[in-house]
Motif scaffolding. Sequence first.
Motif, mmCIF file in Angstrom:
data_model
loop_
_atom_site.group_PDB
_atom_site.id
_atom_site.type_symbol
_atom_site.label_atom_id
_atom_site.label_comp_id
_atom_site.label_asym_id
_atom_site.label_seq_id
_atom_site.Cartn_x
_atom_site.Cartn_y
_atom_site.Cartn_z
ATOM 1 N N ASP A 119 0.834 -1.192 0.000
ATOM 2 C CA ASP A 119 0.000 0.000 0.000
ATOM 3 C C ASP A 119 0.875 1.251 0.000
ATOM 4 O O ASP A 119 0.671 2.176 -0.793
ATOM 5 N N GLN A 120 1.870 1.260 0.899
ATOM 6 C CA GLN A 120 2.788 2.397 0.965
ATOM 7 C C GLN A 120 3.496 2.620 -0.370
ATOM 8 O O GLN A 120 3.648 3.746 -0.837
ATOM 9 N N GLN A 180 2.413 1.805 -3.298
ATOM 10 C CA GLN A 180 1.429 2.329 -4.236
ATOM 11 C C GLN A 180 1.190 3.818 -3.980
ATOM 12 O O GLN A 180 1.163 4.624 -4.915
ATOM 13 N N GLN A 181 1.056 4.182 -2.681
ATOM 14 C CA GLN A 181 0.801 5.583 -2.337
ATOM 15 C C GLN A 181 1.951 6.492 -2.758
ATOM 16 O O GLN A 181 1.740 7.658 -3.042
ATOM 17 N N SER A 182 3.174 5.920 -2.745
ATOM 18 C CA SER A 182 4.310 6.761 -3.088
ATOM 19 C C SER A 182 4.703 6.598 -4.545
ATOM 20 O O SER A 182 5.811 6.945 -4.942
ATOM 21 N N ARG A 198 -11.330 4.226 1.018
ATOM 22 C CA ARG A 198 -10.341 5.204 1.455
ATOM 23 C C ARG A 198 -10.980 6.427 2.089
ATOM 24 O O ARG A 198 -10.390 7.084 2.918
#
Lengths: 305, 329, 321
Positions: free
Chosen positions: A257-258, A260-262, C282
């Motif tokens: 997830d991290q 993907q977020q970055s 989200r």
Amino acid sequence: MSVEADLPLASPRSIRWSRRRASLAETGRRIRKDRLAVIALLVLIGFVLLAIITPWITDRADFNAINTGNNPTNQPPNGDYLLGTDRYGRSVALQLMWGARVSLFVGFVATVLTIVIGVLIGLAAGFFGGWIDALLMRITDWFLVIPFLPTAIVLAAVLERSLWTVVLVIGITSWPSSARLVRSQVLSVRERLYVDRARALGAGRLHIVGRHILPNVTPLILASATLAVPISILTETTLSFLGLGDPTSISWGGMLDQAQQSSAVTAGHWWYYLPPGIAIMLVVLAFTIFGRALEEVLDPRLRAR
Amino acid sequence: MSVLELRDLHITYRTEGGDVPAVRGVNLTLERGDTVGLAGESGCGKSTIAAAVLRLLPKGTNVSGQVLLEGEDVYAMKPGRLRAVRWTSAAIVFQGALHSLNPVRRVGHQIAEAIRLHAPHGSAAHHTDARVGELLERVGLPAERAQHYPHQLSGGQRQRVLIALALACEPKLLIADEPTTALDVMVQAQVLALLEELQRDHGLSLLFITHDLSVLTHTCEKLAVMYAGRIVEQGPSQTVFNSPEHPYTRALAASFPTIGDPASRMNPRGLAGDPPDPSALPSGCPFHIRCDVATPECTTLDVALRDVVSPGAAPGRSAACVHVGVARV
Amino acid sequence: MRAGFVIRKCIGAISTLAFVVVFNFFLFRIVNRDPVNSMFRGRNLKPEKLAELRRKFNLDGSKWDQFVAYLRQLLHGDLGYSLKGFRPVATVIGETLWPTVLLVGTSTFLAMIGITIGYRAGWRRGSKFDTTATSLSMLTYSMPEFWIGMVFLGLFSAKLGWFPVGGLEDPGSHATGLTKWLDQLHHMLLPATVLGLAYVGEYMIVARSAMIETLNEDYLQLARAKGMRDDEVRRRHAVPNARLPVVSLSAINFGFIFGGAIAVESIFSWPGIGQATYLAVRGPDLPMLQGLFLLISAGVILANLVADVLYGKLDPRVAGR
């Protein structure tokens, strides 16, 4: 009764245990013949050991030192950081090790919960029969038909974010297949003569369940549990990837997830998203291979194949 | 030319647990119009022989000796030739009609399929349909049954469908592998009568395989009794049944009550023990363990099938037992 | 096929749908006692504002009143309002429907290639083909589908530049007709391949074991005895029987692909139901999530109904009863 104790005969209890020991030894022998299953088991043991020793050989506090001068961000693998660093300058290798703890913990505990719910419902349905069976199987069918992952997602979304939520959600959505399995086993065991004989001798229901039915379904439950662990791990990964995991702990899904977020993928920071995925793949593959080997040994219907 | 000839046939299954010799040197000949019964307990190799005639044994099974269908060695045939010979030279009435018919195909379709497989190209569909109806009527079923699925028929009806199916390509040899085992007694008698009638009318050669000796004496002229992969006694069926020479045949015949003789019905004499494990046969005569006339030499000496010459014995009989009288050289 | 059979299956599907409706209400109004609070967590709204929002979302009144109101809304096709721009949930979902139908349909089709592979692998059990297919299936099964998406995106889009990095079509493109169509295809190829690849193994394994179940059936031996070629025996006798378990499991697999689409669509910014779900999670945008869950469930229930009816058509033993 005292006469029996004087005889040099083995007690029923000791006969039962020696039989169980023998069948366990037989299971071990058959598994050992399967080279791939042995390798899979070794991989699993390796990951479990890693998860156990991680707190002793690393310092979790290292994660808090983010974005400081001596923590370079988005570094490719190098001498200091074996698997590079993320956007906050945290070591990916360190996250991978701590992530193993969460993935394996959720994998095991959620599976235990799944099996407990499934066994209770399957036993109740198979043993009591009648309207209880009809009702429980109707509910089981509902849970089998409604899509598993979306259900898990909405459940996790309305509950508080924590590891226990993830465990609960997996348990609530995964029990139906083991309930079905246990029920069909109970029905077939119940048909066998010795249960009738036990009942004719006046054995109570609990006694029959505990002494005759449970020992007979245990091997199959064990095999299906081994195959349920990888599914739990994959579900945890997906939930964490969607941001539904525990925000305070690091898991492999959370790492993805991290990443993907970055925008690690489009930025070409492969060291960030490849290792967690490979770790998940290895653990899931190892569990699946071992579980299938176990199933083949424990399920007489599959043994002929 | 013989319709079927087995020459020193040996068949060995290859399994994980090692080699299992199921058939160990069988010689058998069927002339045109012959009816031969093959009897024995389960596991004696009789069904293996049925499958071997059309080369239907599992891959890797070791076959030596010869299977000649109208003089042609089945195991030397090319695949195309083998497929052409199957069902036209010899057809099988399988046991267990429920499982031998495909549950999701109409029975007429399954019969028509066999006809089409062997028909010369371009034969019209309505000819095939008419032929299917004809075949069903021949076995005593209305032609409309062609539209039914197997589960919609009774056990006896399904067995009749299997017989119609076996007749589809007018084979010269019919192999019936326990065709009546799963049926109740009345239906069993009907199916047997049908088989006998068809055999007579079409001049078929019939190889009838069963564990039920009394059925065979009715239907077959000749009888061969198998034990542990070998024929242990052979001869005209009435005489073999009524005055068996081999101790095994004697025990087998005695296990069936004689109709009209209450004494035998009230006191059936079964055969003690189980047939031997083919992968671990005893030394000497494989029957000596269960034999009530066994002598020490039986544990070492395994006698081959040989002609019986004893006072009063009918001609054409042979047996594989040390204690049975033989011709002096 | 008897009408009674179809009617029975329809009643079963309706009961499942009713269960989903109740479950949905239960989740969003009872498990989560105050959805408004959890939606606007950390936004520091005034109590009056919160009360107004509760009224707007039908969250005042007793649970029973709420349930009745919820049912009445549902019957009118009203799924409530999304928190994003307060647009009707039904409208937002409507916009995302087509891209998902396109993507999930294509990937299901791709994944179903696994059925053919599985039949062949099972037919030749233990062969090199079987071992290879089974190993590859277990490998793809072991990878999270969205991770396959990340790897493919990193390799084929970011590094090699063969495919666009996401979306339904090129931004700002006003192409029409064939060009527009080809552009969408170009965008869809990668996500559809990823989803298909993630589930091809599941279909393969199911088809393989169904085929192995039929291998020892006597009717195959009979078909061989008739003089049929080996591949004809497989196609005409083994496959029609092996197809039965495959049909029922395909419907369940369809649910899995839908689930997989949630993360994969978000990776490829594919503007479908999956990405909408991702965004709703989200948010959190609970009314939206509630509507999406209802819709996805209804889709999967419908797929199961189709599979059940198809099963009855393929197996004469079932529908006759």
